[in-house]
Motif scaffolding. Structure first.
Motif, short mmCIF file in Angstrom:
data_model
loop_
_atom_site.label_atom_id
_atom_site.label_comp_id
_atom_site.label_asym_id
_atom_site.label_seq_id
_atom_site.Cartn_x
_atom_site.Cartn_y
_atom_site.Cartn_z
N GLN A 1 9.72 0.93 -12.43
CA GLN A 1 9.53 -0.45 -12.89
C GLN A 1 10.09 -1.43 -11.87
O GLN A 1 9.48 -2.46 -11.59
CB GLN A 1 10.22 -0.65 -14.24
CG GLN A 1 9.53 0.05 -15.37
CD GLN A 1 10.29 -0.08 -16.67
OE1 GLN A 1 11.50 -0.24 -16.67
NE2 GLN A 1 9.58 -0.01 -17.77
N LYS B 1 10.47 -0.91 -8.66
CA LYS B 1 9.62 -0.88 -7.47
C LYS B 1 8.35 -1.70 -7.69
O LYS B 1 7.88 -2.36 -6.78
CB LYS B 1 9.25 0.56 -7.12
CG LYS B 1 10.34 1.31 -6.44
CD LYS B 1 9.84 2.70 -6.09
CE LYS B 1 10.88 3.52 -5.38
NZ LYS B 1 10.39 4.86 -5.04
N SER B 2 7.80 -1.63 -8.89
CA SER B 2 6.58 -2.38 -9.15
C SER B 2 6.81 -3.88 -9.09
O SER B 2 5.89 -4.65 -8.82
CB SER B 2 5.99 -2.00 -10.50
OG SER B 2 6.80 -2.49 -11.55
N ARG B 3 8.03 -4.30 -9.34
CA ARG B 3 8.38 -5.73 -9.25
C ARG B 3 8.90 -6.09 -7.87
O ARG B 3 9.31 -7.22 -7.63
CB ARG B 3 9.44 -6.06 -10.29
CG ARG B 3 8.95 -5.86 -11.70
CD ARG B 3 10.05 -6.19 -12.69
NE ARG B 3 9.68 -5.69 -14.00
CZ ARG B 3 10.55 -5.36 -14.93
NH1 ARG B 3 11.84 -5.46 -14.67
NH2 ARG B 3 10.16 -4.93 -16.08
N HIS B 4 8.95 -5.14 -6.96
CA HIS B 4 9.41 -5.33 -5.58
C HIS B 4 10.85 -5.81 -5.50
O HIS B 4 11.24 -6.48 -4.56
CB HIS B 4 8.48 -6.28 -4.82
CG HIS B 4 7.08 -5.79 -4.75
ND1 HIS B 4 6.70 -4.77 -3.92
CD2 HIS B 4 5.97 -6.14 -5.44
CE1 HIS B 4 5.41 -4.54 -4.08
NE2 HIS B 4 4.95 -5.35 -5.00
#
Length: 57
Positions: A28, A30-33
């Motif tokens: 999660q 990583k998906s939001r950087h």
């Protein structure tokens, strides 16, 4: 005809559950950087991530 894959053992199933619990929050983030933008020490990152994960649950 190839045979079906053997059923996972209870130990493997339990380990897979633990891995899923640990890997989902990082996915999660990583998906939001979020992890790409962090510029502080790893020790501080760990404390911040643990706090973030505790709030998220």
């Amino acid at each position: 005809m190839p045979s079906a894959a053997p059923a996972p053992s209870p130990a493997n199933a339990a380990l897979a559950c633990l891995h899923a619990l640990a890997e989902r929050p990082f996915a999660q983030l990583k998906s939001r950087h979020v992890l790409h933008k962090i510029r502080i020490s790893p020790g501080r990152v760990t404390v911040l991530l643990l706090a973030l994960l505790a709030v998220d649950q």
